[in-house]
Write an enzyme that holds these catalytic residues in place. Structure first.
Site, short mmCIF file in Angstrom:
data_model
loop_
_atom_site.label_atom_id
_atom_site.label_comp_id
_atom_site.label_asym_id
_atom_site.label_seq_id
_atom_site.Cartn_x
_atom_site.Cartn_y
_atom_site.Cartn_z
N GLY A 11 0.82 -1.21 0.00
CA GLY A 11 0.00 0.00 0.00
C GLY A 11 0.85 1.25 0.00
O GLY A 11 1.88 1.32 0.67
N ARG A 72 1.16 -5.36 -5.44
CA ARG A 72 1.38 -6.56 -4.63
C ARG A 72 1.58 -7.73 -5.58
O ARG A 72 0.97 -7.80 -6.64
CB ARG A 72 0.19 -6.81 -3.71
CG ARG A 72 0.08 -5.77 -2.59
CD ARG A 72 -1.06 -6.09 -1.63
NE ARG A 72 -1.01 -5.26 -0.46
CZ ARG A 72 -1.60 -4.08 -0.34
NH1 ARG A 72 -2.27 -3.59 -1.37
NH2 ARG A 72 -1.52 -3.38 0.77
N ASP A 103 4.94 -4.90 6.07
CA ASP A 103 5.33 -6.24 6.49
C ASP A 103 5.60 -7.16 5.30
O ASP A 103 6.63 -7.85 5.25
CB ASP A 103 4.23 -6.83 7.39
CG ASP A 103 4.54 -8.25 7.84
OD1 ASP A 103 5.30 -8.41 8.80
OD2 ASP A 103 4.01 -9.20 7.22
N THR A 125 4.22 2.72 5.56
CA THR A 125 2.83 2.31 5.74
C THR A 125 2.14 3.28 6.68
O THR A 125 2.74 3.71 7.67
CB THR A 125 2.72 0.88 6.30
OG1 THR A 125 1.36 0.62 6.68
CG2 THR A 125 3.61 0.69 7.51
N ILE A 126 0.88 3.61 6.40
CA ILE A 126 0.16 4.52 7.27
C ILE A 126 -0.24 3.84 8.58
O ILE A 126 -0.60 4.52 9.54
CB ILE A 126 -1.09 5.10 6.59
CG1 ILE A 126 -2.14 4.01 6.34
CG2 ILE A 126 -0.73 5.84 5.31
CD1 ILE A 126 -3.51 4.55 5.93
N ASP A 127 -0.18 2.52 8.64
CA ASP A 127 -0.74 1.78 9.77
C ASP A 127 0.10 1.88 11.04
O ASP A 127 -0.40 1.58 12.13
CB ASP A 127 -0.91 0.30 9.41
CG ASP A 127 -1.83 0.09 8.22
OD1 ASP A 127 -2.72 0.94 8.02
OD2 ASP A 127 -1.64 -0.89 7.48
N ASP A 129 2.35 -0.08 12.03
CA ASP A 129 2.31 -1.42 12.63
C ASP A 129 3.61 -2.20 12.45
O ASP A 129 3.63 -3.42 12.60
CB ASP A 129 1.14 -2.22 12.04
CG ASP A 129 1.27 -2.42 10.53
OD1 ASP A 129 2.12 -1.77 9.89
OD2 ASP A 129 0.50 -3.24 9.97
N ARG A 162 -26.61 13.52 16.70
CA ARG A 162 -26.52 12.11 16.32
C ARG A 162 -25.25 11.46 16.87
O ARG A 162 -24.30 12.13 17.25
CB ARG A 162 -26.51 11.97 14.80
CG ARG A 162 -27.85 12.19 14.14
CD ARG A 162 -27.71 12.16 12.63
NE ARG A 162 -29.00 12.32 11.97
CZ ARG A 162 -29.15 12.71 10.71
NH1 ARG A 162 -28.07 13.00 9.99
NH2 ARG A 162 -30.34 12.83 10.18
N ARG A 171 -5.40 -1.88 9.37
CA ARG A 171 -5.32 -3.35 9.33
C ARG A 171 -5.60 -3.91 10.72
O ARG A 171 -6.68 -3.71 11.27
CB ARG A 171 -3.96 -3.82 8.81
CG ARG A 171 -3.74 -3.57 7.32
CD ARG A 171 -2.73 -4.52 6.75
NE ARG A 171 -1.51 -4.59 7.53
CZ ARG A 171 -0.56 -5.51 7.33
NH1 ARG A 171 -0.69 -6.42 6.38
NH2 ARG A 171 0.54 -5.51 8.07
N ALA A 186 -12.73 12.10 20.71
CA ALA A 186 -13.77 11.09 20.57
C ALA A 186 -14.22 10.58 21.94
O ALA A 186 -13.41 10.47 22.87
CB ALA A 186 -13.27 9.92 19.73
N GLU A 187 -15.50 10.30 22.06
CA GLU A 187 -16.04 9.77 23.32
C GLU A 187 -15.62 8.32 23.55
O GLU A 187 -15.43 7.90 24.69
CB GLU A 187 -17.56 9.89 23.34
CG GLU A 187 -18.09 11.28 23.60
CD GLU A 187 -17.87 12.23 22.44
OE1 GLU A 187 -17.68 13.44 22.70
OE2 GLU A 187 -17.87 11.78 21.27
N ILE A 250 -8.95 7.63 1.42
CA ILE A 250 -8.58 9.03 1.56
C ILE A 250 -7.44 9.18 2.57
O ILE A 250 -6.64 10.11 2.50
CB ILE A 250 -9.80 9.88 1.99
CG1 ILE A 250 -9.48 11.36 1.89
CG2 ILE A 250 -10.25 9.53 3.39
CD1 ILE A 250 -10.68 12.26 2.16
N GLN A 251 -7.35 8.23 3.50
CA GLN A 251 -6.32 8.29 4.54
C GLN A 251 -4.91 8.06 3.99
O GLN A 251 -3.92 8.41 4.63
CB GLN A 251 -6.61 7.25 5.62
CG GLN A 251 -7.89 7.50 6.38
CD GLN A 251 -8.37 6.26 7.10
OE1 GLN A 251 -7.98 5.98 8.23
NE2 GLN A 251 -9.24 5.49 6.45
#
Length: 319
Positions: A11, A72, A103, A125-127, A129, A162, A171, A186-187, A250-251
């Protein structure tokens, strides 16, 4: 070593171009030939390889994605595919390779190293991880993208009173959700690394209602559940109108932040230095703002961890 190659795989992530630029220009500065390998390991097997010059990476440091493109490849996981790749590297006189990716990209680089071809990995990688580094290339930019979305969604959530579920990437890792959820107020934050009870999530929403709160933001990591299914469970328990925003790809896009550009540049330069010094099978990282490198075996043996103290803080601040 007189010639090295560079490829991006898996990615895409913002900052990959800054890393490619650093590898190319650092190599040329030290009088090395450098080759760009297009379309990742698939392009390597096909011989989609071109010599890079200083101008080849001009005006790309600010661009998202990757100018080398990415793909890939299941074929490269097999020995036959790896041998085809090595034949192309030898054909072009490439003696070392910098692989930018996650990875799966690292595992391909590890295989080449085991076959006697030196590789260095950069965590693209944006993750966030990849063990062995505090931050991966692209994580900071993705985080800013998510926070911007949360800020905008909160306006609508407040106006319509709402509950909103915001599903983010990662991932099997919860770093994006945790950091963005804390920064976005965030709650509730739900991540794969820490178990949750639906009753606790519902209780937090109801407690907010009792003190007059009209809206709720829940950040959900994709590794736990998809947003639509989770929203249905919330609605069944609360009878509250719930909306879902899946931020999706978009991320991955957008102009890399200054942090990611600097991180990628430092890591790219270090990768070239490692190859020049005869190192192989190493993964570059950044820990406490210091460049480090670990063997691929070490990286694969380390568990990915999130900062649980940040998670506890997010709960304390969202009472």
């Amino acid at each position: 070593m007189k010639s090295i190659g560079v490829l991006t795989s898996g990615g895409d992530s913002p900052g990959m171009n800054a890393a490619v630029r650093a590898v190319v220009r650092k190599a040329i500065y030290h009088n090395l030939n450098v080759y760009g390998i297009y379309q990742g390991y698939a392009g390597l097997m096909d011989g989609n390889i071109k010599k890079m010059e200083l101008g080849s990476v001009g005006d790309i440091i600010h661009r998202g994605g990757t100018v080398l493109y990415t793909a890939r490849s299941e074929q490269f996981k097999a020995l036959e595919g790896q041998q085809k790749g090595m034949e192309q590297l030898k054909k072009h006189g490439i003696e070392g390779l910098v692989v930018i990716g996650g990875d799966g990209s690292y595992r391909g680089a590890q295989k080449l190293t085991e076959h006697g071809f030196p590789c260095i990995g950069l965590p693209g990688t944006i993750d966030n991880d990849i063990p062995g580094t505090d931050y991966t290339i692209g994580f900071n930019t993705a985080l800013h993208t998510v926070i911007d979305a949360i800020d905008k969604i909160r306006d609508t959530a407040t106006s319509h009173e709402r509950t909103f579920i915001i599903e983010v990437m990662g991932r099997h890792a919860g770093d994006i959700a945790l950091w963005a959820g804390l920064a976005g107020g965030a709650e509730t934050i739900i991540i794969p690394e820490i178990d949750y009870k639906l009753a606790d999530v519902v209780g937090r929403i109801q407690n907010g209602q009792k003190r007059g709160k009209k809206h709720t933001i829940i950040v959900l990591a994709e590794g736990v559940s998809n947003g639509i299914d989770f929203a249905k469970r919330i609605e069944q328990e609360t009878n509250l109108e719930t909306r879902v925003s899946v931020l999706g790809h978009i991320q991955r896009g957008g102009t890399p932040t200054a942090f990611d550009r600097v991180l990628a540049s430092r890591m790219g330069g270090h990768a070239v230095e490692l190859l020049m010094s005869g190192k192989a099978g190493r993964a570059v990282g950044m820990e406490r703002n210091m460049l480090v490198d670990y063997s691929f075996d070490e990286v694969f043996s380390m568990p990915h961890k999130v900062d649980e103290s940040m998670y506890r803080l997010s709960q304390e601040l969202s009472i």
